[in-house]
Write a protein that holds these residues in place. Structure first.
Motif, PDB file in Angstrom:
ATOM      1  N   SER A 615      -9.426 -11.941   1.594  1.00 16.21           N
ATOM      2  CA  SER A 615      -9.105 -11.603   2.979  1.00 16.21           C
ATOM      3  C   SER A 615      -7.692 -11.058   3.096  1.00 16.21           C
ATOM      4  N   LEU A 616      -6.739 -11.680   2.408  1.00 22.61           N
ATOM      5  CA  LEU A 616      -5.357 -11.216   2.483  1.00 22.61           C
ATOM      6  C   LEU A 616      -5.181  -9.889   1.754  1.00 22.61           C
ATOM      7  N   THR A 617      -5.895  -9.710   0.646  1.00 25.48           N
ATOM      8  CA  THR A 617      -5.823  -8.442  -0.084  1.00 25.48           C
ATOM      9  C   THR A 617      -6.255  -7.293   0.822  1.00 25.48           C
ATOM     10  N   ALA A 618      -7.395  -7.460   1.477  1.00 26.34           N
ATOM     11  CA  ALA A 618      -7.897  -6.404   2.370  1.00 26.34           C
ATOM     12  C   ALA A 618      -6.924  -6.162   3.516  1.00 26.34           C
ATOM     13  N   HIS A 619      -6.379  -7.242   4.072  1.00 29.65           N
ATOM     14  CA  HIS A 619      -5.458  -7.113   5.207  1.00 29.65           C
ATOM     15  C   HIS A 619      -4.197  -6.341   4.800  1.00 29.65           C
ATOM     16  N   VAL A 620      -3.640  -6.674   3.645  1.00 32.09           N
ATOM     17  CA  VAL A 620      -2.403  -6.024   3.192  1.00 32.09           C
ATOM     18  C   VAL A 620      -2.644  -4.540   2.936  1.00 32.09           C
ATOM     19  N   ILE A 621      -3.723  -4.217   2.226  1.00 30.51           N
ATOM     20  CA  ILE A 621      -3.974  -2.814   1.874  1.00 30.51           C
ATOM     21  C   ILE A 621      -4.319  -2.000   3.124  1.00 30.51           C
ATOM     22  N   GLU A 622      -5.137  -2.537   4.000  1.00 32.47           N
ATOM     23  CA  GLU A 622      -5.544  -1.788   5.187  1.00 32.47           C
ATOM     24  C   GLU A 622      -4.385  -1.517   6.136  1.00 32.47           C
ATOM     25  N   ASN A 623      -3.408  -2.421   6.158  1.00 30.16           N
ATOM     26  CA  ASN A 623      -2.340  -2.284   7.147  1.00 30.16           C
ATOM     27  C   ASN A 623      -0.995  -1.833   6.575  1.00 30.16           C
ATOM     28  N   TYR A 624      -0.760  -2.084   5.278  1.00 30.03           N
ATOM     29  CA  TYR A 624       0.589  -1.831   4.764  1.00 30.03           C
ATOM     30  C   TYR A 624       0.608  -0.967   3.499  1.00 30.03           C
ATOM     31  N   TRP A 625      -0.545  -0.405   3.142  1.00 30.26           N
ATOM     32  CA  TRP A 625      -0.596   0.349   1.891  1.00 30.26           C
ATOM     33  C   TRP A 625       0.330   1.559   1.919  1.00 30.26           C
ATOM     34  N   LYS A 626       0.392   2.260   3.033  1.00 29.70           N
ATOM     35  CA  LYS A 626       1.234   3.453   3.098  1.00 29.70           C
ATOM     36  C   LYS A 626       2.693   3.116   2.864  1.00 29.70           C
ATOM     37  N   ALA A 627       3.104   1.937   3.305  1.00 25.69           N
ATOM     38  CA  ALA A 627       4.503   1.538   3.112  1.00 25.69           C
ATOM     39  C   ALA A 627       4.770   1.092   1.684  1.00 25.69           C
ATOM     40  N   LEU A 628       3.728   0.669   0.958  1.00 19.64           N
ATOM     41  CA  LEU A 628       3.932   0.068  -0.359  1.00 19.64           C
ATOM     42  C   LEU A 628       3.450   0.942  -1.509  1.00 19.64           C
ATOM     43  N   GLU A 629       2.755   2.043  -1.221  1.00 18.28           N
ATOM     44  CA  GLU A 629       2.115   2.792  -2.308  1.00 18.28           C
ATOM     45  C   GLU A 629       3.111   3.456  -3.243  1.00 18.28           C
ATOM     46  N   ASP A 630       4.331   3.692  -2.778  1.00 12.21           N
ATOM     47  CA  ASP A 630       5.312   4.357  -3.640  1.00 12.21           C
ATOM     48  C   ASP A 630       6.042   3.385  -4.569  1.00 12.21           C
ATOM     49  N   VAL A 631       5.788   2.094  -4.430  1.00 15.35           N
ATOM     50  CA  VAL A 631       6.446   1.109  -5.306  1.00 15.35           C
ATOM     51  C   VAL A 631       5.732   1.125  -6.646  1.00 15.35           C
ATOM     52  N   ASP A 632       6.368   1.732  -7.635  1.00 16.22           N
ATOM     53  CA  ASP A 632       5.700   1.886  -8.934  1.00 16.22           C
ATOM     54  C   ASP A 632       6.435   1.199 -10.080  1.00 16.22           C
ATOM     55  N   TYR A 633       7.566   0.495  -9.789  1.00 13.55           N
ATOM     56  CA  TYR A 633       8.266  -0.181 -10.894  1.00 13.55           C
ATOM     57  C   TYR A 633       7.579  -1.505 -11.252  1.00 13.55           C
ATOM     58  N   VAL A 634       6.642  -1.953 -10.396  1.00 14.38           N
ATOM     59  CA  VAL A 634       5.730  -3.038 -10.764  1.00 14.38           C
ATOM     60  C   VAL A 634       4.329  -2.579 -10.395  1.00 14.38           C
ATOM     61  N   GLN A 635       3.332  -3.149 -11.041  1.00 13.32           N
ATOM     62  CA  GLN A 635       1.946  -2.739 -10.805  1.00 13.32           C
ATOM     63  C   GLN A 635       1.254  -3.631  -9.777  1.00 13.32           C
ATOM     64  N   THR A 636       2.029  -4.492  -9.107  1.00 12.89           N
ATOM     65  CA  THR A 636       1.451  -5.465  -8.175  1.00 12.89           C
ATOM     66  C   THR A 636       0.675  -4.792  -7.059  1.00 12.89           C
ATOM     67  N   PHE A 637       1.275  -3.830  -6.405  1.00 12.01           N
ATOM     68  CA  PHE A 637       0.643  -3.240  -5.228  1.00 12.01           C
ATOM     69  C   PHE A 637      -0.517  -2.326  -5.613  1.00 12.01           C
ATOM     70  N   LYS A 638      -0.388  -1.618  -6.739  1.00 14.40           N
ATOM     71  CA  LYS A 638      -1.524  -0.821  -7.215  1.00 14.40           C
ATOM     72  C   LYS A 638      -2.672  -1.741  -7.636  1.00 14.40           C
ATOM     73  N   GLY A 639      -2.309  -2.896  -8.208  1.00 12.92           N
ATOM     74  CA  GLY A 639      -3.343  -3.875  -8.557  1.00 12.92           C
ATOM     75  C   GLY A 639      -4.047  -4.420  -7.332  1.00 12.92           C
ATOM     76  N   LEU A 640      -3.293  -4.641  -6.259  1.00  9.30           N
ATOM     77  CA  LEU A 640      -3.898  -5.080  -5.000  1.00  9.30           C
ATOM     78  C   LEU A 640      -4.859  -4.025  -4.468  1.00  9.30           C
ATOM     79  N   LYS A 641      -4.442  -2.751  -4.565  1.00 10.54           N
ATOM     80  CA  LYS A 641      -5.302  -1.652  -4.093  1.00 10.54           C
ATOM     81  C   LYS A 641      -6.602  -1.617  -4.890  1.00 10.54           C
ATOM     82  N   LEU A 642      -6.483  -1.831  -6.198  1.00  8.01           N
ATOM     83  CA  LEU A 642      -7.669  -1.833  -7.041  1.00  8.01           C
ATOM     84  C   LEU A 642      -8.605  -2.980  -6.658  1.00  8.01           C
ATOM     85  N   ARG A 643      -8.030  -4.159  -6.431  1.00 10.03           N
ATOM     86  CA  ARG A 643      -8.827  -5.302  -5.979  1.00 10.03           C
ATOM     87  C   ARG A 643      -9.562  -4.955  -4.677  1.00 10.03           C
TER      88      ARG A 643
END
Length: 833
Positions: A615-643
């Motif tokens: 539930s939190l994964t979907a909420h974060v990606i649906e609402n905050y992905w545009k703000a976080l998609e450029d963070v590439d020095y860790v794979q956390t947010f891309k991993g969340l998107k994949l999930r």
């Protein structure tokens, strides 16, 4: 190697009895002509200068401690120590010292008295007692030398102590003290200082009882004023008689008790202020002095505890409004010292002590005292309260719950009479004092917060057959007290940023958050209901905008603790109120700085990804992905998107998700014996025997599906000579990194009896699908029809997970049976691991 082994630090003991570092160097031993003997030499490793040159004296007591330390005294007030980097070097030097002194290196003290015991036993038999010189002024130096020479030997110390006891020698010495003072005989007074100090080191209770008696103790203190190392004598007696004053806050009628209090104070003063700090060889020689003070305190507590009139008067005056402030302060300080003395009691005696205080009404008295304006009185009352909480938190909890019940009953009656009342509970007073602490460093608030945490800690709550303290007390606390604790937090977070952001306020809110975080971790529905109903988390996250990083991190830690519970009630509350927004804002405002804030926020999102909180994964990606998609020095947010994408695909294909669940739980498995037969047949088949015409997975299919399987159904059917065949479906598990195929059904009709292999490339093989006339090419008997080629190539990393037969499609049974009979055995599908 030798340099490292012999590397040492040289220490000397200063006048304040603290060790001073004199430098680092390398130690050696050798004969020094100037000193006429074997000596220890330490040269500095920086410039080679001589740090130490010490002759190994045959009569000096050297002591080895902790395997890497050698300590000794060069003179009466000059102690030295060598601290070795390695144990081996310490052992080498220790052997040299023992060799010079003729000692066994296995001992820890070279002047161990075992070596002299035979001689001393002989002396003891021939001379049963030690003969003391006559107590005269002219022989004081002789007496001082006798005492000093007796201290290293236990047998001689024993003889000296017996002689002093039997001959009443101490009182004679104190008479000489008066004579020396009258004559201003400074030399004699210096000798008396050495004699009395030596008698302390004899460590005998019988001697202490004489020295600490009412008639002798002040003269003993007088002797210890004349330290030869000081240019002017100290004025201890003047302080004790004129400056220090004994106050009886409640008159003590028992003369024995009064005398015991005076004696204990003076002996404590001797230990702390008069006697010099003992050297490393004297530390154990004052153990009896410590015990003397300890047992005196036990006696005082016991005698006061048995005096009911005394305690009754004490609590009556404490709570009496007519008592003036100075008197009340004295009473509270007495009670504080009384409780401090109780720490020396044995557990069973301490139980009786606190039970007595409880029966006398100490908690109601503290409630009255804490409500007063005098800061010093409140501080002392807080210390007393801490003794009670640390000893028995259940006693305090029971009192405050009874108090709340009484207040509720009174309030109900007053409400019926249309009269309002203000209920002040003891625990709320504690919270208010924590919130209103005026100390810039909030020392008192920190202490009070620790006491509150002890009171609300379920780990020390009792559970009996009749009642559960946890349920009752937490219900009380959240009803009557939690709103007081959170008041400063709620008052400061009404806007988008803290209304007050000074350092002291930030420290206070950090303490409140620390306690709330503790509640989240250790309480269940109580704190959950409170947080959700009062919207506490949203208010806490306002503090993420604080200029004080420690406060923002406290707010983040509070949210992280909530997320760590993986409770869907909390998760729905977080999503409904969009409570990731302050965190994402703080993350973006932090920019590219690699600091604790950055790491803590990333860790929180990483926890959501690793624990797969959907539930939190979907909420974060649906609402905050545009703000976080450029963070590439860790794979956390891309991993969340994949999930998130995988979740969405499972939602689009619910049948796949349910079948996966079946396979994961190993349902509909064939019996073990059949599987064993199948495995044996497979492993007995040589891969080299495979025909060139066997079909392989095309490169395009392999790219779409990262894992490979082989369908063994045709082999089963050949081996068992089945008369009918059914359409089969193979459910396959896709790799997390791949996209799932829109269809997951493999029809094993006439066009799908193929052998799928896991070879990396099939383009260069004679039997590849692109070869004309090969069994894998279009139109050949064993080829896969074009419209089913994608589904036939679905693979999984672990090979075939399981099979499910669906007998619904019977229309192709006859056709499948004919095809099955015509296929050669080599063309039957098999596993390829």
């Amino acid at each position: 190697m030798t340099d490292t082994r012999r590397r040492v630090k040289v220490y000397t003991l200063n006048e304040d009895r603290q060790w001073d570092d004199r430098g680092t160097g390398h130690v050696s031993s050798g004969y020094v002509e100037r000193l006429k003997g074997m000596s220890l030499l330490v040269r500095a490793e920086s410039d080679g200068s001589l740090l130490l040159e010490s002759k190994i004296n045959p009569n000096t007591a050297y002591q080895k401690q902790q395997d890497t330390l050698i300590v000794w005294s060069e003179a009466e007030n000059y102690d030295l120590a060598l601290s070795f980097q390695e144990k081996a070097g310490c052992d080498e030097i220790w052997e040299k010292i023992c060799q010079v002194q003729g000692k066994d290196p296995s001992v820890d003290i070279t002047q161990d008295l075992v070596d002299e015991s035979e001689e001393e036993r002989f002396d003891d038999m021939s001379s049963p007692g030690l003969e003391l010189p006559s107590c005269e002024l002219s022989r004081l130096e002789e007496i001082a030398e006798l005492v000093a020479s007796s201290l290293p030997s236990p047998l001689r110390r024993e003889k000296l102590a017996l002689a002093l006891e039997n001959e009443g020698y101490i009182k004679k010495l104190l008479e000489l003290f008066h004579v020396c003072e009258d004559l201003e005989n400074i030399e004699g007074l210096h000798h008396l200082y050495e004699i009395i100090k030596g008698i302390f080191l004899l460590n005998r209770t019988a001697l202490f009882e004489v020295m600490f008696s009412e008639e002798c103790i002040m003269d003993v203190i007088g002797c210890l004023e004349y330290d030869p190392a000081l240019s002017q004598p100290r004025k201890h007696r003047e302080f004790l008689t004129k400056t220090a004053k004994f106050k009886e806050v409640i008159p003590i009628s028992d003369p024995e008790l009064k005398q015991k209090i005076h004696q204990t104070y003076r002996v404590q003063y001797i230990q702390d202020m008069v006697l010099p700090t003992p050297s490393v060889f004297e530390e154990n020689m004052l153990s009896t002095l410590h015990s003397f003070i300890f047992f005196n305190k036990v006696e005082i507590v016991g005698m006061l505890q048995e005096d009911e009139k005394f305690l009754t008067d004490l609590f009556a005056q404490l709570t009496d409004e007519a008592t003036d402030e100075e008197k009340r302060q004295e009473l509270v300080n007495f009670l504080k010292e009384f409780c401090a003395f109780s720490q020396t009691l044995q557990p069973q005696n301490r139980d009786a002590f606190f039970k007595t205080l409880s029966n006398m009404g100490i908690l109601p008295a503290l409630e009255v005292i804490l409500g007063m304006d005098d800061t010093q009185v409140r501080s002392a009352a807080t210390d007393i309260f801490s003794y009670l909480v640390e000893y028995n938190p259940s006693m305090v909890r029971e009192f405050v719950m009874q108090e709340a019940q009484q207040n509720d009953d009174v309030s109900k009656k007053l409400t019926e009479q249309k009269i309002t009342s203000k209920d002040i509970l003891l625990i709320n007073l504690i919270i208010e004092h924590m919130i209103c602490d005026t100390d810039p460093e909030l020392g008192g608030a920190v202490q009070l917060m620790g006491l509150l945490r002890t009171l609300v800690d379920p780990e020390n709550m009792l559970a009996t057959a009749n009642k559960t303290e946890k349920t009752e007390f937490l219900g009380f606390f959240y009803k009557h007290c939690m709103h007081v604790l959170t008041a400063p937090l709620l008052a400061n977070t009404t806007e988008d940023k803290p209304s007050k952001d000074d350092f002291q306020t930030a420290q206070l809110l950090a303490l409140v958050l620390e306690l709330l975080t503790f509640c989240v971790e250790h309480h269940t529905y109580h704190i959950k209901n409170y947080i959700i109903n009062k919207d506490i988390l949203r208010r806490v996250l306002v503090l993420m905008a604080s200029k004080h990083a420690f406060l923002a991190l406290c707010a983040l830690r509070f949210k992280r603790k909530i997320i760590g519970l993986k409770d869907e009630f909390y998760n729905r509350y977080i999503m409904k109120s969009f409570l990731f927004e302050p965190v994402v804002k703080a993350f973006l405002n932090n920019g590219s700085r690699y600091n604790l804030m950055n790491s803590a926020i990333i860790e929180m999102f990483e926890f959501i990804r690793v624990e797969d909180i959907k539930s939190l994964t979907a909420h974060v990606i649906e609402n905050y992905w545009k703000a976080l998609e450029d963070v590439d020095y860790v794979q956390t947010f891309k991993g969340l998107k994949l999930r998130f994408e995988q979740q969405r695909e499972r939602q689009d294909n619910p049948k796949l998700d349910s079948m996966r669940s079946i396979l994961r739980n190993h349902r509909y498995r064939r019996d073990a014996r059949t599987l064993e037969d199948e495995e044996e047949m497979w492993f007995n088949t040589d891969e080299d025997d495979m025909e060139d015409g066997e079909a392989v997975v095309s490169p395009s299919d392999k790219t779409k599906n990262d894992d490979d399987i082989m369908d063994p159904i045709s082999k089963f059917m050949e081996r068992k000579k089945l008369k009918e065949s059914e359409e089969k479906e193979v459910l396959l598990k896709t790799n997390l990194s791949g996209r799932q195929s829109p269809s997951f059904k493999l029809s094993l009709s006439s066009g799908t009896k193929t052998n799928l292999t896991s070879q990396a490339s099939a383009t260069n093989l004679p039997g590849s699908p692109g070869s004309p006339g090969s069994p894998g090419s279009p139109g050949s008997p064993g080829s896969v029809p074009k419209n089913t080629s994608q589904t036939a190539a679905i693979t999984t990393k672990g090979g075939l997970v399981g099979l499910v037969d669906y007998p619904d499609d019977d229309e192709d049974d006859d056709e499948d049976e004919d095809k099955e009979d015509t296929l050669p055995l080599a063309k039957k599908a098999k596993f390829d691991s």
